[in-house]
Scaffold this active site. Structure first.
Site, PDB file in Angstrom:
ATOM      1  N   ASN A   7       1.094  -1.007   0.428  1.00  0.00           N
ATOM      2  CA  ASN A   7      -0.053  -0.266  -0.012  1.00  0.00           C
ATOM      3  C   ASN A   7       1.293   0.905  -0.221  1.00  0.00           C
ATOM      4  O   ASN A   7       1.441   1.734   1.142  1.00  0.00           O
ATOM      5  CB  ASN A   7      -0.848  -0.637   1.286  1.00  0.00           C
ATOM      6  CG  ASN A   7      -1.909   1.034   1.024  1.00  0.00           C
ATOM      7  OD1 ASN A   7      -2.119   2.350   0.842  1.00  0.00           O
ATOM      8  ND2 ASN A   7      -3.012   1.088   1.428  1.00  0.00           N
ATOM      9  N   ARG A  91      -2.639  -2.055  -3.629  1.00  0.00           N
ATOM     10  CA  ARG A  91      -4.640  -1.448  -3.168  1.00  0.00           C
ATOM     11  C   ARG A  91      -3.649  -0.231  -4.065  1.00  0.00           C
ATOM     12  O   ARG A  91      -3.211   0.822  -3.709  1.00  0.00           O
ATOM     13  CB  ARG A  91      -3.895  -1.172  -1.754  1.00  0.00           C
ATOM     14  CG  ARG A  91      -5.450   0.307  -1.408  1.00  0.00           C
ATOM     15  CD  ARG A  91      -5.264   0.267   0.380  1.00  0.00           C
ATOM     16  NE  ARG A  91      -6.053   1.411   0.178  1.00  0.00           N
ATOM     17  CZ  ARG A  91      -5.991   2.090   0.546  1.00  0.00           C
ATOM     18  NH1 ARG A  91      -5.300   2.094   2.000  1.00  0.00           N
ATOM     19  NH2 ARG A  91      -7.352   3.014   0.989  1.00  0.00           N
ATOM     20  N   HIS A 180     -13.077   3.200   0.377  1.00  0.00           N
ATOM     21  CA  HIS A 180     -12.901   2.218   1.547  1.00  0.00           C
ATOM     22  C   HIS A 180     -13.654   1.237   0.526  1.00  0.00           C
ATOM     23  O   HIS A 180     -14.616  -0.118   1.332  1.00  0.00           O
ATOM     24  CB  HIS A 180     -13.422   2.760   2.802  1.00  0.00           C
ATOM     25  CG  HIS A 180     -12.882   3.697   2.933  1.00  0.00           C
ATOM     26  ND1 HIS A 180     -13.842   4.538   3.906  1.00  0.00           N
ATOM     27  CD2 HIS A 180     -11.836   3.431   3.020  1.00  0.00           C
ATOM     28  CE1 HIS A 180     -12.757   5.614   4.867  1.00  0.00           C
ATOM     29  NE2 HIS A 180     -11.799   5.627   4.442  1.00  0.00           N
ATOM     30  N   ARG A 241     -11.638  15.262   7.904  1.00  0.00           N
ATOM     31  CA  ARG A 241     -12.170  16.668   6.303  1.00  0.00           C
ATOM     32  C   ARG A 241     -13.725  16.844   6.580  1.00  0.00           C
ATOM     33  O   ARG A 241     -14.534  15.536   7.828  1.00  0.00           O
ATOM     34  CB  ARG A 241     -12.820  14.992   4.787  1.00  0.00           C
ATOM     35  CG  ARG A 241     -11.364  14.068   4.686  1.00  0.00           C
ATOM     36  CD  ARG A 241     -11.395  13.641   3.404  1.00  0.00           C
ATOM     37  NE  ARG A 241      -9.899  13.001   3.016  1.00  0.00           N
ATOM     38  CZ  ARG A 241      -9.508  11.516   3.003  1.00  0.00           C
ATOM     39  NH1 ARG A 241     -10.918  10.579   3.424  1.00  0.00           N
ATOM     40  NH2 ARG A 241      -9.104  11.068   3.017  1.00  0.00           N
ATOM     41  N   GLU A 384      -8.325  -5.239   4.726  1.00  0.00           N
ATOM     42  CA  GLU A 384      -8.124  -4.671   3.455  1.00  0.00           C
ATOM     43  C   GLU A 384      -6.962  -5.655   3.214  1.00  0.00           C
ATOM     44  O   GLU A 384      -7.467  -5.862   1.892  1.00  0.00           O
ATOM     45  CB  GLU A 384      -8.210  -3.150   4.011  1.00  0.00           C
ATOM     46  CG  GLU A 384      -9.547  -2.838   4.604  1.00  0.00           C
ATOM     47  CD  GLU A 384      -9.109  -1.292   4.063  1.00  0.00           C
ATOM     48  OE1 GLU A 384      -9.075  -0.693   5.416  1.00  0.00           O
ATOM     49  OE2 GLU A 384      -9.436  -0.063   3.325  1.00  0.00           O
TER      50      GLU A 384
END
Ligand code: ADP
Length: 397
Positions: A7, A91, A180, A241, A384
């Site tokens: 990743n 990823r 996601h 965010r 993940e």
């Protein structure tokens, strides 16, 4: 099979080596400050202490080299030679409309990922550097790209279109994509398994509440809607965010503060969310502590946060025309019963009841609703990397 999961961010690289047969993590780690002075490699072989090495990494090729050396190190390595690595799973953040599932990486795939760079200018180029670095060092090992957006590609048009001139979709593919996806897919499937129900005939709402946060509505095994949009900025109030807001705020703030659009966007991405609202922290543990000490801003922040999550769940129950299970995952969702309760309290009218004892548990797979709750509520820790390993193994077999 032994699968290396990569990743790759702009200055960092996370990795795990997973045995896809036993599904055990053999080793994992993180390279930080790649391309910057003061590089650090943290390598953790399963069952052993973490080894921290201070080492400058001038680029990602050097970082991947160090990861491979750590994995084969005679003292702290977990494999005898690189030949034991059967495949690499990468990823990738944005697959645009080109990728609705994981795919074996070849030159055409690299080109197609490159064509999505516009949609994720911070992430995709970094992901590509990861792919190229691995290719340079292990040219014969098959590699697979697993996209954050792929699971959401089944959203119907009515869910992904914005109410703006259609030509912008035609010309630039401006639409909602969602992120996601690997987590939403893994957690929703696991939910069906835990409940012993058929994934293909369930209505599931997944709340991935981490530093980044998103919700998805999954019907009959397919994503129907999700809260993030063209970029991860849309939807829930997150760590830093803003989530949804009136787009006119952008120009308003530019004028009032005398700043540019990019500066406003930087504020919306990095200085907003619960961090900006509370003026304290993006970490929910700090906010809960401050609230318990009487901090009014922390209290308002947490209620604004929970309210937004509840509004999304409510709208997805309408979109799905019902719901069988609501599932919490990621840092906040897995670890904090207090926030889960505040969200679920909005759904008393639906007959949702939490078992206080079960809801106090942290970080484990558990059904937290009572026996007589009309809708099942669960916690399912996301994984993940394991999901990427499974997809990679399935494609290279
Ligand atoms: P990401 O992968 O988006 O960086 P994570 O899923 O790791 O985020 O979630 C990180 C967040 O989880 C932290 O910012 C923190 O607020 C939250 N978190 C972790 N443990 C707890 C806890 N016990 N209670 C509340 N929040 C927690």
């Amino acid at each position: 099979m032994k699968i290396l999961i990569i990743n790759c961010g702009s200055s960092s690289l996370k990795y795990q080596l997973i045995d896809s047969d036993s599904e055990n993590v053999m080793a994992k780690g993180l390279c930080e400050r790649i391309g910057i002075d003061g590089g650090v490699l943290n390598h953790q072989p399963a069952g052993k202490d973490k080894i921290t090495t201070n080492v400058d990494m001038k680029d990602h090729v050097v970082a991947v080299k160090l990861v491979l050396e750590s994995l084969t190190d005679k003292d702290n390595g977990v494999i005898a030679s690189l030949d034991e690595i059967d495949a690499i799973g990468h990823r990738i953040v944005h697959g645009g409309e080109k990728f609705s599932e994981a795919t074996i990486i070849d030159d055409d795939v690299i080109k197609a990922i490159e064509e999505c760079n516009d949609l994720a200018p911070l992430h995709n180029p970094a992901n590509l550097i990861g792919i190229r670095s691995c290719r340079e060092l292990m040219p014969d090992v098959p590699m697979v790209a697993v996209f954050d957006t792929a699971f959401h590609q089944t959203m119907p048009k009515k869910a992904y279109l914005y109410g703006i001139p259609y030509e912008y979709y035609d010309k630039y593919k401006v639409r909602r994509y969602g992120f996601h996806g690997t987590s939403h897919s893994y957690v929703s499937k696991r939910t069906a398994e835990i409940l012993g129900q058929d994934y293909e005939s369930m209505k599931i709402i997944v709340c991935h509440l981490g530093n980044g946060a998103s919700i998805s509505a999954v019907k009959n095994g397919k994503c129907q809607d999700t809260s993030m949009g063209l970029t991860p900025l849309e939807g829930l109030i997150m760590g830093t965010r803003s989530g949804d807001l009136d787009p006119a705020i952008l120009e308003f703030l530019c004028q009032k503060e005398g700043i540019s659009i990019s500066e406003v966007l930087n504020i919306l991405n990095k200085k907003s969310g619960v961090y900006g609202l509370s003026g304290l922290s993006s970490d929910f543990r700090d906010l809960l502590k401050a609230e318990s000490e009487g901090d009014e801003k922390a209290k308002t922040t947490l209620s604004t946060y929970s309210y937004r999550v509840a509004k999304y769940i409510g709208s997805y129950i309408a979109a799905l025309n019902g719901v069988d299970a609501i599932v919490f995952t990621a840092g906040v969702g897995e670890n904090n019963g207090d926030i889960r309760k505040r969200i679920c309290d909005y759904f008393g009218y639906l007959g949702i009841k939490l078992d206080a004892e079960k809801n106090s548990k942290r970080g484990e797979e558990i059904i937290i609703s009572t026996e007589d709750s009309k809708v099942k509520v669960l916690v399912v820790p996301t994984n993940e990397e394991l999901a990427i390993a499974r997809e990679t193994a399935a494609l290279v077999k």
